[in-house]
Write an enzyme that holds these catalytic residues in place. Structure first.
Site, PDB file in Angstrom:
ATOM      1  N   LYS A   4     -60.889  13.550 -64.853  1.00 28.15           N
ATOM      2  CA  LYS A   4     -61.339  12.733 -65.992  1.00 28.15           C
ATOM      3  C   LYS A   4     -60.471  11.479 -66.118  1.00 28.15           C
ATOM      4  O   LYS A   4     -60.988  10.374 -66.292  1.00 28.15           O
ATOM      5  CB  LYS A   4     -61.270  13.556 -67.287  1.00 28.15           C
ATOM      6  CG  LYS A   4     -62.371  14.604 -67.371  1.00 28.15           C
ATOM      7  CD  LYS A   4     -62.143  15.627 -68.480  1.00 28.15           C
ATOM      8  CE  LYS A   4     -63.216  16.709 -68.423  1.00 28.15           C
ATOM      9  NZ  LYS A   4     -62.990  17.831 -69.346  1.00 28.15           N
ATOM     10  N   GLN A  10     -58.600  19.356 -73.728  1.00 28.31           N
ATOM     11  CA  GLN A  10     -59.111  20.269 -72.697  1.00 28.31           C
ATOM     12  C   GLN A  10     -58.993  21.719 -73.169  1.00 28.31           C
ATOM     13  O   GLN A  10     -57.934  22.153 -73.609  1.00 28.31           O
ATOM     14  CB  GLN A  10     -58.319  20.049 -71.386  1.00 28.31           C
ATOM     15  CG  GLN A  10     -58.822  20.852 -70.216  1.00 28.31           C
ATOM     16  CD  GLN A  10     -60.214  20.422 -69.757  1.00 28.31           C
ATOM     17  OE1 GLN A  10     -60.529  19.242 -69.681  1.00 28.31           O
ATOM     18  NE2 GLN A  10     -61.065  21.394 -69.468  1.00 28.31           N
ATOM     19  N   ASP A  61     -66.485  14.468 -76.833  1.00 24.75           N
ATOM     20  CA  ASP A  61     -67.015  15.738 -76.315  1.00 24.75           C
ATOM     21  C   ASP A  61     -68.212  16.212 -77.146  1.00 24.75           C
ATOM     22  O   ASP A  61     -68.933  17.118 -76.732  1.00 24.75           O
ATOM     23  CB  ASP A  61     -65.920  16.819 -76.378  1.00 24.75           C
ATOM     24  CG  ASP A  61     -65.342  17.141 -75.008  1.00 24.75           C
ATOM     25  OD1 ASP A  61     -66.006  16.844 -73.996  1.00 24.75           O
ATOM     26  OD2 ASP A  61     -64.233  17.704 -74.961  1.00 24.75           O
TER      27      ASP A  61
END
Ligand code: NAD
Length: 299
Positions: A53, A97, A120
């Protein structure tokens, strides 16, 4: 033989668009999109995802920051970092994460992220917007958003009259996927581990999305002839044919069987997988445009 939906190719197109939008933003003197990726502990799979990412963010021309925190980090320390990132005008997207170590409650941390930086799409505000069809202002979770782009390539944006079956009801994939398909006018059924006669239900689907995490569970005779099959699953299984101790990736769909029946199908790897990171970049550039008071770019 089904059309193979090339997710790698579509993901590259999305990334190209993100780069162009990033260039335009800078040309208007509005700075760079900023993405902060936070990882706690040393889970090897998480480290690979996070590195990938951060790398793609740099490639897009973003201001990319990675916060790697010790596995013993307390929830209060993580919340303090989130609060600093929420207030930082150079940061437009915050990604924590998952999974997080046991002493930290993931739900509390996710809800602490400012909804306008929640790239997200897990904050209740964004979940609620998706659930009420406010797609123009929501951040949608990256994997279903990417899956939707792949479906559009085959079926167009308006899916009126089509039956969709989503296998899996997770908050990260199954439920947001079902909401996106509903917004596109599909008739949607969500199946899960308690569903009866899943093969018969799957055979009603013009669009079949598998997001279960069980290697090759969906067999060829579950697929309606001509259906669009989106395989979200990523499963690592032993591959003794490649040598002792070797493994390979397979999806939730038995690809060799399904591709004989389907109209179009995503492979694993190279289908939905590459779309997830591409959509994270897309969400981040959208957030930067909105923060700069510009119109929301569409993907
Ligand atoms: P999850 O474990 O949270 O959810 C799995 C769902 O499958 C559950 O809702 C469960 O009810 C359902 N299920 C389990 N067994 C079943 C059965 N026998 N029949 C019908 N339904 C059953 O998983 P998730 O996070 O939604 O991920 C699903 C899969 O997608 C995994 O393989 C994961 O690795 C993959 N994934 C891929 C990406 C990507 O970038 N491509 C992103 C996220 C997840």
């Amino acid at each position: 033989m089904a059309q193979v939906i090339d997710g790698k190719n579509v993901a590259e197109e999305v990334v190209r668009k993100v780069k162009a939008l990033t260039g335009d933003l800078a040309a208007q003197g509005k700075g760079k999109p900023g993405l902060a990726v936070v990882i706690v502990g040393e889970d090897p799979a998480s480290q690979v995802y996070v590195a990938s990412k951060s790398r793609t963010a740099k490639e897009c021309g973003f201001h990319s920051v990675q916060h790697t925190l010790d596995a013993a980090t307390t929830q209060a320390e993580l919340l303090a970092l989130i609060s600093r990132l929420n207030a930082d005008p150079e940061i437009h997207g915050i990604l924590v994460q998952l999974p997080l170590p046991g002493q930290i409650d993931a739900g509390t941390v996710i809800q602490a992220i400012a909804p306008e930086k929640d790239v997200d799409g897990f904050h209740f505000i964004n979940v609620g917007k998706l659930g009420t069809g406010e797609l123009e202002t929501a951040f949608v979770p990256c994997t279903p958003a990417g899956s939707m782009l792949l479906i559009e390539r085959v079926r167009g944006k308006d899916l009126s009259g089509l039956n969709a079956v989503v296998i899996g009801r997770s908050n990260i994939v199954g439920k947001p996927m079902a909401n996106l398909l509903l917004s596109a006018n599909c008739t949607v059924t969500v199946a899960h581990s308690r569903t009866r006669d899943l093969p018969a239900l799957a055979r009603t689907a013009d669009i079949l999305v598998a997001a279960v995490g069980r290697p090759e569970m969906v067999r060829g005779d579950w697929v309606k002839p001509g259906a669009t099959v989106i395989d979200v699953g990523i499963n690592r299984i032993p591959a003794p044919e490649k040598g002792e101790g070797k493994t390979r990736l397979v999806g939730d769909v038995a690809y060799a069987e399904a591709e004989k029946v389907a109209g179009a199908i995503t492979p694993v790897p190279g289908g939905v997988g590459p779309m997830t990171i591409a959509m994270l970049m897309a969400n981040t550039v959208v957030s930067a445009y909105l923060a700069a008071g510009l119109d929301r770019p569409s993907f």
